[in-house]
Design a protein around this motif. Sequence first.
Motif, PDB file in Angstrom:
ATOM      1  N   PRO A 176       0.797  -1.224   0.000  1.00  0.00           N
ATOM      2  CA  PRO A 176       0.000   0.000   0.000  1.00  0.00           C
ATOM      3  C   PRO A 176       0.833   1.278   0.000  1.00  0.00           C
ATOM      4  N   SER A 177       2.105   1.174   0.358  1.00  0.00           N
ATOM      5  CA  SER A 177       2.948   2.373   0.363  1.00  0.00           C
ATOM      6  C   SER A 177       3.098   2.956  -1.039  1.00  0.00           C
ATOM      7  N   GLN A 178       2.931   2.146  -2.070  1.00  0.00           N
ATOM      8  CA  GLN A 178       2.984   2.692  -3.439  1.00  0.00           C
ATOM      9  C   GLN A 178       1.860   3.692  -3.663  1.00  0.00           C
ATOM     10  N   GLY A 179       0.680   3.388  -3.157  1.00  0.00           N
ATOM     11  CA  GLY A 179      -0.449   4.316  -3.280  1.00  0.00           C
ATOM     12  C   GLY A 179      -0.203   5.602  -2.523  1.00  0.00           C
ATOM     13  N   VAL A 180       0.414   5.488  -1.342  1.00  0.00           N
ATOM     14  CA  VAL A 180       0.746   6.669  -0.554  1.00  0.00           C
ATOM     15  C   VAL A 180       1.760   7.518  -1.313  1.00  0.00           C
TER      16      VAL A 180
ATOM     17  N   GLY B 132      10.189  19.341   4.767  1.00  0.00           N
ATOM     18  CA  GLY B 132      11.574  19.346   4.298  1.00  0.00           C
ATOM     19  C   GLY B 132      11.719  18.683   2.938  1.00  0.00           C
ATOM     20  N   ILE B 133      11.030  17.584   2.750  1.00  0.00           N
ATOM     21  CA  ILE B 133      11.101  16.855   1.476  1.00  0.00           C
ATOM     22  C   ILE B 133      10.517  17.696   0.348  1.00  0.00           C
ATOM     23  N   VAL B 134       9.341  18.275   0.586  1.00  0.00           N
ATOM     24  CA  VAL B 134       8.675  19.079  -0.435  1.00  0.00           C
ATOM     25  C   VAL B 134       9.490  20.333  -0.749  1.00  0.00           C
ATOM     26  N   THR B 135      10.039  20.961   0.284  1.00  0.00           N
ATOM     27  CA  THR B 135      10.872  22.147   0.076  1.00  0.00           C
ATOM     28  C   THR B 135      12.115  21.795  -0.734  1.00  0.00           C
ATOM     29  N   ASP B 136      12.772  20.705  -0.362  1.00  0.00           N
ATOM     30  CA  ASP B 136      13.968  20.279  -1.101  1.00  0.00           C
ATOM     31  C   ASP B 136      13.629  19.938  -2.548  1.00  0.00           C
ATOM     32  N   LEU B 137      12.507  19.276  -2.767  1.00  0.00           N
ATOM     33  CA  LEU B 137      12.096  18.916  -4.124  1.00  0.00           C
ATOM     34  C   LEU B 137      11.819  20.171  -4.952  1.00  0.00           C
ATOM     35  N   GLY B 138      11.109  21.137  -4.370  1.00  0.00           N
ATOM     36  CA  GLY B 138      10.838  22.388  -5.076  1.00  0.00           C
ATOM     37  C   GLY B 138      12.116  23.149  -5.403  1.00  0.00           C
TER      38      GLY B 138
ATOM     39  N   THR C 278       3.236  12.362  -4.256  1.00  0.00           N
ATOM     40  CA  THR C 278       4.122  12.904  -5.282  1.00  0.00           C
ATOM     41  C   THR C 278       3.403  13.385  -6.533  1.00  0.00           C
ATOM     42  N   GLY C 279       2.092  13.353  -6.542  1.00  0.00           N
ATOM     43  CA  GLY C 279       1.369  13.894  -7.683  1.00  0.00           C
ATOM     44  C   GLY C 279       1.684  15.376  -7.845  1.00  0.00           C
ATOM     45  N   LYS C 280       1.717  15.840  -9.066  1.00  0.00           N
ATOM     46  CA  LYS C 280       2.094  17.236  -9.347  1.00  0.00           C
ATOM     47  C   LYS C 280       1.338  18.225  -8.474  1.00  0.00           C
ATOM     48  N   TRP C 281       0.020  18.134  -8.451  1.00  0.00           N
ATOM     49  CA  TRP C 281      -0.769  19.118  -7.718  1.00  0.00           C
ATOM     50  C   TRP C 281      -0.613  18.938  -6.217  1.00  0.00           C
ATOM     51  N   SER C 282      -0.495  17.698  -5.756  1.00  0.00           N
ATOM     52  CA  SER C 282      -0.296  17.467  -4.320  1.00  0.00           C
ATOM     53  C   SER C 282       0.988  18.126  -3.841  1.00  0.00           C
ATOM     54  N   VAL C 283       2.062  17.915  -4.574  1.00  0.00           N
ATOM     55  CA  VAL C 283       3.347  18.515  -4.187  1.00  0.00           C
ATOM     56  C   VAL C 283       3.238  20.033  -4.153  1.00  0.00           C
TER      57      VAL C 283
END
Length: 128
Positions: free
Chosen positions: A14-18, A94-100, A23-28
Motif C-alpha cells: 500500500p505504500s505505493q499508493g501513498v 523538508g522533502i517538499v521544500t527540497d524537491l521544489g 508525489t502527484g504534481k498538484w499534491s506537491v
Amino acid sequence: MTEQAADVLSRHCPSQGVLEMVTGKWSVLVLYALRAGTLRYSELEQAVDGISQKMLTQTLRDLERNGLVARTAYPVVPPRTEYRLTDLGASLEGIVTDLGRWAQNNMGAVLVARQDYDGRRGGQAQAR
C-alpha cells in the motif's frame, strides 16, 4: 502490514499508493504552498498557478482524506474555508521544500538534457 514488511517497490504494498498520492504534481504544489502556513481556498488557488478549481478541490480532499491537510470551514457569509498542514503533512515539509528547490535550481540542466535527447532522436520525443 508491519513497517518491516512494507516494500515500496512491491506492487502489492500500500505504500505505493501513498507515494503516488504524495508525489502527484498538484499534491506537491499544494503541500509546498501550505508549508508557509494556513491559507484560504482562494489564496491557494492564487498560489498554485494553473490549477483549476476542480483539481484544487480534488487535491485538497485527497490530502485531507490521507491526513496531510486539515480543513476548517467557518459558518460566515460569504463562506470561508482554510487549509493547513497537519502534523503528518508538516513532516513532509523538508522533502517538499527540497524537491521544489531542486526543480528550480536544476530546470536549466533538465531543459538542456531534453534538447540534447531530442536532438539525438531527431526531434521525435514529445515535449513536456
